[in-house]
Design a protein around this motif. Structure first.
Motif, short mmCIF file in Angstrom:
data_model
loop_
_atom_site.label_atom_id
_atom_site.label_comp_id
_atom_site.label_asym_id
_atom_site.label_seq_id
_atom_site.Cartn_x
_atom_site.Cartn_y
_atom_site.Cartn_z
N LEU A 213 -36.03 35.96 -4.73
CA LEU A 213 -36.96 36.99 -5.23
C LEU A 213 -38.39 36.72 -4.77
O LEU A 213 -39.26 37.58 -4.90
N LEU A 214 -38.64 35.53 -4.27
CA LEU A 214 -39.99 35.20 -3.79
C LEU A 214 -40.07 35.26 -2.27
O LEU A 214 -41.09 34.91 -1.68
N SER A 215 -39.01 35.72 -1.64
CA SER A 215 -38.98 35.74 -0.17
C SER A 215 -39.99 36.75 0.37
O SER A 215 -40.15 37.85 -0.16
N ILE A 216 -40.68 36.34 1.41
CA ILE A 216 -41.59 37.27 2.08
C ILE A 216 -40.88 37.63 3.38
O ILE A 216 -40.77 36.81 4.28
N SER A 217 -40.34 38.86 3.43
CA SER A 217 -39.58 39.19 4.64
C SER A 217 -40.53 39.45 5.80
O SER A 217 -41.45 40.25 5.69
N ASP A 218 -40.29 38.73 6.85
CA ASP A 218 -41.14 38.86 8.02
C ASP A 218 -40.21 38.71 9.23
O ASP A 218 -39.81 37.62 9.60
N SER A 219 -39.87 39.87 9.81
CA SER A 219 -38.85 39.86 10.86
C SER A 219 -39.32 39.12 12.12
O SER A 219 -38.52 38.64 12.90
N SER A 220 -40.67 39.03 12.31
CA SER A 220 -41.17 38.40 13.54
C SER A 220 -41.00 36.88 13.51
O SER A 220 -40.97 36.24 14.55
N SER A 221 -40.89 36.33 12.29
CA SER A 221 -40.79 34.88 12.22
C SER A 221 -39.34 34.48 11.97
O SER A 221 -38.62 35.14 11.21
N CYS A 222 -38.88 33.41 12.63
CA CYS A 222 -37.47 33.04 12.45
C CYS A 222 -37.29 32.21 11.18
O CYS A 222 -36.21 32.08 10.65
N LYS A 223 -38.39 31.68 10.65
CA LYS A 223 -38.26 30.85 9.45
C LYS A 223 -38.63 31.70 8.22
O LYS A 223 -39.71 32.31 8.20
N GLU A 224 -37.75 31.76 7.26
CA GLU A 224 -38.03 32.57 6.08
C GLU A 224 -39.15 31.93 5.26
O GLU A 224 -39.17 30.71 5.09
N LYS A 225 -40.07 32.78 4.78
CA LYS A 225 -41.19 32.25 4.00
C LYS A 225 -41.06 32.71 2.55
O LYS A 225 -40.50 33.76 2.27
N PHE A 226 -41.65 31.92 1.66
CA PHE A 226 -41.55 32.24 0.23
C PHE A 226 -42.92 32.13 -0.43
O PHE A 226 -43.75 31.31 -0.04
N LYS A 227 -43.09 32.96 -1.46
CA LYS A 227 -44.31 32.88 -2.26
C LYS A 227 -44.18 31.71 -3.24
O LYS A 227 -43.07 31.25 -3.51
N PRO A 228 -45.31 31.23 -3.80
CA PRO A 228 -45.20 30.12 -4.75
C PRO A 228 -44.52 30.53 -6.06
O PRO A 228 -44.52 31.70 -6.43
N ALA A 229 -43.96 29.53 -6.73
CA ALA A 229 -43.15 29.77 -7.93
C ALA A 229 -43.91 30.53 -9.01
O ALA A 229 -43.33 31.35 -9.72
N TYR A 230 -45.23 30.28 -9.13
CA TYR A 230 -45.95 30.91 -10.24
C TYR A 230 -46.06 32.42 -10.07
O TYR A 230 -46.46 33.13 -10.99
N LEU A 231 -45.68 32.95 -8.90
CA LEU A 231 -45.74 34.40 -8.70
C LEU A 231 -44.44 35.11 -9.08
O LEU A 231 -44.34 36.33 -8.99
#
Ligand SMILES: Cc1cc2nc3c(=O)[nH]c(=O)nc-3n(C[C@H](O)[C@H](O)[C@H](O)COP(=O)(O)O)c2cc1C
Ligand SMILES: Nc1ncnc2c1ncn2[C@@H]1O[C@H](COP(=O)(O)OP(=O)(O)OP(=O)(O)O)[C@@H](O)[C@H]1O
Ligand SMILES: [Mg+2]
Length: 521
Positions: free
Chosen positions: A218-236
């Motif tokens: 649920l904290l995933s920041i979908s960014d198709s250009s990057s191959c590594k999935e990024k996430f927002k910090p837990a407090y969000l």
């Protein structure tokens, strides 16, 4: 192993926490803090410093507890006139159960924190139970502080002071933050600027072992250009109930593998029971259309309904029926008796059937408040939230909106009510409840282990809730058993040709993959 670590100059002073909370204008956090400090001070009055231990594992909850204990210990000493608020080191024995499957970030945060705050860290390499047995044999420990919170699977049935379970060595479990929500934990960490494990900045919201924990999707920041999935910090994470979404595997198995486990039935016929709650159905004032409709729906996906029952809208009647059905059925479906009125007791009955309390669910309360905020003016009053209604009709609108229910027999009574206590509405069976959200539903479906509660009061609403449930089953592991399947029944008068029929069945089964067919008894 015992490490007595030297202290770091950059650490927070003991009373800095207390000061930060007192200066904050977050009244809810102040209340939670004061209650936790009260529990800590009571424990320290009951047990000597040598008789208590702190179970610390570098997770966010135990990090919060560490700082509460440091503040609580100082306040306790100040009250005894033994301290002026400064404290060297941390005198409470701290235990860490080390495991080879722990994240290295967790290990290094635990050791760094121990070093910064001068913790006497006992590192235990055996499992919890035998580690505790050895610890209690070698030390006079009588009470252990834990960062357990309501909503943790292990919190079921626990109070702030709970003796260890039968079969465990005897000690008192002290849970000062039992009633803290996910948001309270982060409010405390951010308000006091407490350092926490770096994994929480990478989307992890609750941390178990490396084998069962991933970042919260649920904290995933979908960014198709990057191959590594990024996430927002837990407090969000906005919905704290989903804090364990990254600990899927272990959590779902601990919830569902009880008696009558759903998984164990996967290839055989699944059995459900349907319970209607309400005097109006029992006394025949209202014709029950939901029961037959639900049975048809279950049948259409290949389930067998073992029983339908109608019970009175009182806690014991609901509890008895649910208790009877939940262990002998794969799923139990309930409807009726759910809503904002004191007379709506279905959830209390379900809680009683599972032997847990009804506990306020802050996030659910928040969710309800958001939902109705367009229709009312809100007022917060010392932890209780009341919604003030300027117009009687609005109450009815809100009632319809929230619970999809049409006030019938009791309409007159509650049209007169001008305030509704949202805390009362947000009471859910403690530790066993999952809310199944769907964009088409104003109020989520409520799932307590293998009991699902519908809020529908007519067939159209039930159709919607059912469709949402089926859709959710596809994306959610917990309900995989609800996936539609096909069921055809054939009857024959060829009673003399048993062997031939058996062999026909056998060859049909052979044509498809093993387990594709199951026998209905
Ligand atoms: C200090 C301590 C005391 C515990 N006491 C009990 C207990 O009395 N009864 C029990 O069933 N489990 C007890 N446990 C085990 C926990 O309930 C739980 O299984 C453990 O924290 C693992 O949680 P996890 O599966 O979320 O990692 C204890 C654990 C710790 C660290
Ligand atoms: N390996 C461990 N060593 C010592 N204490 C532990 C260990 N695992 C769990 N505990 C105790 O049990 C409590 C609850 O564990 P839990 O995993 O729910 O919380 P947490 O680790 O503090 O935070 P998070 O939920 O983010 O993982 C901890 O706060 C701690 O007191
Ligand atoms: Mg943890």
């Amino acid at each position: 192993m015992n490490l007595f670590c030297s202290q770091d100059k950059s650490r927070l002073g003991n009373m800095e926490i207390d000061k930060a909370i007192r200066e904050s204008d977050d009244r809810r956090l102040k209340t939670k803090y004061n209650n936790a400090i009260y529990v800590i001070k009571r424990a320290l009055a009951l047990y000597s410093t040598e008789e208590v231990a702190f179970s610390f594992n570098g997770g966010k909850d135990s990090t919060v507890l560490l700082h509460l204990l440091r503040a609580g210990y100082c306040l306790h000493k100040m009250e005894q006139n033994c301290s002026n608020g400064s404290l060297n080191g941390f005198p409470i024995r701290t235990i860490y159960f080390e495991s080879s499957s722990a994240f290295c970030e967790i290990n290094s945060f635990t050791y760094d924190t121990a070093s910064s705050y001068g913790l006497q860290l006992d590192i235990i390499s055996s499992d919890f139970k035998s580690g505790l047995e050895k610890l209690l044999k070698a030390n006079p420990i009588r009470a252990i502080f834990l960062g357990v919170r309501i909503g943790d699977p292990t919190a079921v049935g626990q109070e702030q002071f709970s003796p260890s379970s039968p079969g465990w060595p005897p000690f008192m479990r002290v849970n000062p933050i039992l009633d803290w929500s996910y948001r309270d934990v982060w409010a405390f960490i951010l308000t006091c600027k407490v350092q926490y494990c770096s994994l929480y900045d990478q989307g992890y919201t609750s941390i178990g072992s490396i084998h069962d924990t991933v970042p919260n999707a649920l904290l995933s920041i979908s960014d198709s250009s990057s191959c590594k999935e990024k996430f927002k910090p837990a407090y969000l994470l906005s919905d704290g109930r989903l804090e364990r979404a990254g600990r899927g595997k272990k959590f779902s198995s601990s919830v569902d593998n009880g008696p009558g486990s759903v998984d164990s039935h996967k290839s055989s016929l699944l059995i459900a029971s349907v319970i209607a709650v309400g005097e109006e159905i029992l006394f025949g004032t209202v014709e029950d259309q939901l029961g037959p409709s639900l049975c048809r729906k279950l049948h259409s996906i290949g389930w067998s309904v073992s029983q339908t029952a109608v019970v009175r809208n009182d806690i014991d009647s609901v509890a008895e029926e649910v208790e009877r059905r939940k262990s002998t059925n794969d799923m139990v479906f309930l409807y009726g008796g759910v809503g904002p009125l004191h007379s709506d007791v279905t959830l209390a009955g379900v809680a009683k059937a599972f032997g847990v309390r009804l506990a306020p669910d802050e996030e659910f309360e928040e969710y309800l408040r958001h939902l109705i905020s367009d229709h009312c003016s809100g007022d917060r009053n010392e932890g209780h939230s009341f919604i003030m209604w300027n117009d009687d009709n609005l109450l009815e609108i809100m009632y319809l909106l929230l619970w999809n229910q049409i006030p019938s027999l009791m309409g007159l009574t509650y049209l007169k009510i001008k305030t509704i206590d949202l805390d009362m509405m947000a009471l859910l069976p403690e530790g066993i409840t999952e809310l199944l959200h769907h964009e088409k539903l104003a109020v989520p479906l409520i799932k307590c282990q293998n009991v699902i509660i519908f809020t529908a009061t007519n067939v159209t609403e039930l159709d919607t809730e059912w469709d949402c449930l089926i859709e959710l089953t596809r994306s959610c592991d917990l309900l995989s058993t609800m996936e539609p399947c096909m069921s055809k029944h054939l009857q024959t008068n060829l009673s003399d040709e048993q062997a031939q029929i058996e062999s026909a069945v056998e060859s049909l089964c052979k044509k498809f993959h093993p387990g594709a067919f199951s026998e209905i008894h």
